[in-house]
Design a protein around this motif. Sequence first.
Motif, short mmCIF file in Angstrom:
data_model
loop_
_atom_site.label_atom_id
_atom_site.label_comp_id
_atom_site.label_asym_id
_atom_site.label_seq_id
_atom_site.Cartn_x
_atom_site.Cartn_y
_atom_site.Cartn_z
N ILE A 49 24.52 -8.16 -39.04
CA ILE A 49 25.57 -8.35 -38.02
C ILE A 49 26.87 -7.69 -38.45
O ILE A 49 27.54 -7.01 -37.65
N VAL A 50 27.25 -7.82 -39.72
CA VAL A 50 28.49 -7.21 -40.21
C VAL A 50 28.42 -5.69 -40.11
O VAL A 50 29.35 -5.04 -39.64
N PHE A 51 27.30 -5.11 -40.53
CA PHE A 51 27.15 -3.66 -40.45
C PHE A 51 27.16 -3.19 -38.99
O PHE A 51 27.73 -2.14 -38.67
N ALA A 52 26.55 -3.95 -38.11
CA ALA A 52 26.55 -3.59 -36.69
C ALA A 52 27.96 -3.61 -36.12
O ALA A 52 28.33 -2.74 -35.33
#
Length: 56
Positions: A49-52
Amino acid sequence: MGDDEFYRRDRPDDAGLPEDHPREGALPKPHRGGRAVWITLGVVAVLIIVFALILV
């Protein structure tokens, strides 16, 4: 000599450790995921989620 006699003669009656391969048709217990599995899945999900969010 039958199978039962063959396998019984090499195992002491007071063995301290369980057998690797239970005899007499006993099946091993299936592996059940514990807390570590859920923590690992949660960390991986948060990282995805963070990378997205960073890449959008």
